[in-house]
Design a protein around this motif. Structure first.
Motif, mmCIF file in Angstrom:
data_model
loop_
_atom_site.group_PDB
_atom_site.id
_atom_site.type_symbol
_atom_site.label_atom_id
_atom_site.label_comp_id
_atom_site.label_asym_id
_atom_site.label_seq_id
_atom_site.Cartn_x
_atom_site.Cartn_y
_atom_site.Cartn_z
ATOM 1 N N THR A 208 -3.035 22.628 -15.023
ATOM 2 C CA THR A 208 -2.479 22.249 -16.325
ATOM 3 C C THR A 208 -3.002 23.207 -17.397
ATOM 4 O O THR A 208 -4.130 23.707 -17.298
ATOM 5 C CB THR A 208 -2.862 20.812 -16.747
ATOM 6 N N LEU A 209 -2.186 23.442 -18.414
ATOM 7 C CA LEU A 209 -2.635 24.281 -19.526
ATOM 8 C C LEU A 209 -3.738 23.596 -20.318
ATOM 9 O O LEU A 209 -4.650 24.261 -20.832
ATOM 10 C CB LEU A 209 -1.450 24.612 -20.439
ATOM 11 N N LEU A 210 -3.663 22.270 -20.436
ATOM 12 C CA LEU A 210 -4.739 21.559 -21.121
ATOM 13 C C LEU A 210 -6.053 21.717 -20.353
ATOM 14 O O LEU A 210 -7.129 21.818 -20.952
ATOM 15 C CB LEU A 210 -4.388 20.076 -21.275
ATOM 16 N N GLY A 211 -5.975 21.750 -19.032
ATOM 17 C CA GLY A 211 -7.165 21.983 -18.228
ATOM 18 C C GLY A 211 -7.705 23.388 -18.423
ATOM 19 O O GLY A 211 -8.932 23.599 -18.455
ATOM 20 N N MET A 212 -6.814 24.377 -18.558
ATOM 21 C CA MET A 212 -7.255 25.747 -18.830
ATOM 22 C C MET A 212 -7.937 25.827 -20.191
ATOM 23 O O MET A 212 -8.954 26.515 -20.351
ATOM 24 C CB MET A 212 -6.058 26.700 -18.763
ATOM 25 N N LEU A 213 -7.387 25.126 -21.176
ATOM 26 C CA LEU A 213 -8.011 25.086 -22.502
ATOM 27 C C LEU A 213 -9.419 24.494 -22.411
ATOM 28 O O LEU A 213 -10.377 25.042 -22.977
ATOM 29 C CB LEU A 213 -7.149 24.258 -23.451
ATOM 30 N N ALA A 214 -9.554 23.371 -21.709
ATOM 31 C CA ALA A 214 -10.857 22.725 -21.585
ATOM 32 C C ALA A 214 -11.851 23.637 -20.881
ATOM 33 O O ALA A 214 -13.028 23.715 -21.256
ATOM 34 C CB ALA A 214 -10.712 21.399 -20.839
ATOM 35 N N ALA A 215 -11.390 24.357 -19.855
ATOM 36 C CA ALA A 215 -12.283 25.245 -19.118
ATOM 37 C C ALA A 215 -12.771 26.394 -20.002
ATOM 38 O O ALA A 215 -13.951 26.759 -19.964
ATOM 39 C CB ALA A 215 -11.558 25.786 -17.883
#
Length: 293
Positions: A208-215
């Motif tokens: 997910t892009l939100l997961g990439m942001l969080a990472a």
């Protein structure tokens, strides 16, 4: 035959199993099992061959499912046409978009719309899968796309730019990278990372892009992210100019039969104007060859 019985046959034929049909119809496995047995008993013919691999339609089942499919299409068409006669700024409007767009861009716009039109109830379906507007899975779709479906009408409402982001002090030439997992189905970004020689430096992948942001926020490396999303994250910094090859158009789409519904016209105009005020309008405005709204 009652239409509900035809829906059961159509759902089982489409899903290939009782469990899949139960999810489609929001019913229990046991209920559909009893319904199918009753239908076959009434007709005096077996409609499906049962096996551990699932339910395969017999010749009779295939014929009945084809008839049910044609009837379902006619019902959906008349529903759209009747809905298209609604001239009141009231009722329910179902919108589908992605989780990233909702969280990073659209939620405050939807809130403003509700305050401006309190008699219109919004239902938002968050999914990265395409919804079928012809089947009324949703009334309006907000989707990033280079080539939206030709059977829909609407307009380009934004240009989504993307850039490299990391924490202060991160050097893209030295840092680890965060990449899209294959289940994200983000071929353009995967190709860009490969062309830049960064694929082997992606030591963290997520779907997910939100997961990439969080990472990226948590220090796992640099990532290419939508500017509308990552610019608002205080822990991240933009590490370069937007990447032209990854810019994507955002489309606001509906079915042709619904384009004159008052609440849909009001919603589409409101969202387009809100995105323009935020400086996201695409070059040349929102009127492209697909615009017929």
């Amino acid at each position: 035959m009652p239409w509900d019985d035809l829906r059961v046959v159509l759902a089982i034929a489409a899903a290939g199993s009782l469990a899949g049909a139960a999810r489609r119809l929001d019913a229990s496995h046991a209920t559909l099992f009893r319904r199918l047995n009753a239908i076959e008993a009434r007709l005096g013919v077996r409609l499906f061959e049962r096996s551990r691999r699932g339910y395969a339609p017999t010749a009779a089942g295939t014929e009945l499912a084809e008839v049910a499919g044609r009837i379902a299409g006619e019902i959906q068409e008349v529903e759209r046409r009747l809905a298209g006669r609604d001239l009141q700024l009231s009722g329910t409007l179902r919108v589908t978009t992605t989780d990233t767009l909702l969280m990073g861009l659209l939620s405050p716009i939807f809130a403003d719309f509700r305050r401006a039109h309190p008699h219109i109830q919004l239902e938002v379906a968050v999914s990265n899968q395409r919804f079928d507007l012809a089947r009324r899975d949703a009334d309006v779709a907000l989707r990033p796309s280079a080539s939206p479906p030709q059977h829909l009408v609407g307009r380009r409402v934004a240009l989504i730019e993307q850039a490299i982001y990391g924490r202060p002090g991160d050097d893209p030439a030295e840092a680890d990278w965060i990449g899209p997992d294959r289940h994200l189905d983000y071929d353009d970004l995967a190709a860009w990372l490969a062309d830049a020689g960064l694929t082997n430096r992606c030591h963290y992948r997520i779907d997910t892009l939100l997961g990439m942001l969080a990472a990226a926020r948590d220090g796992l490396g640099c990532a290419v992210l939508p500017c509308y999303l990552a610019d608002a994250e205080p822990a991240l910094r933009r590490l370069g100019e937007p990447i032209p090859a990854l810019a994507t158009e955002l489309w606001l789409l509906t079915h042709p039969d619904l384009r004159r519904v008052a609440r849909i016209r009001a919603f589409m105009a409101f969202v387009a104007a809100a995105l323009e005020r935020r400086g996201l309008a695409p070059p040349g405005g929102g009127h492209g060859p697909r615009t017929r709204s």
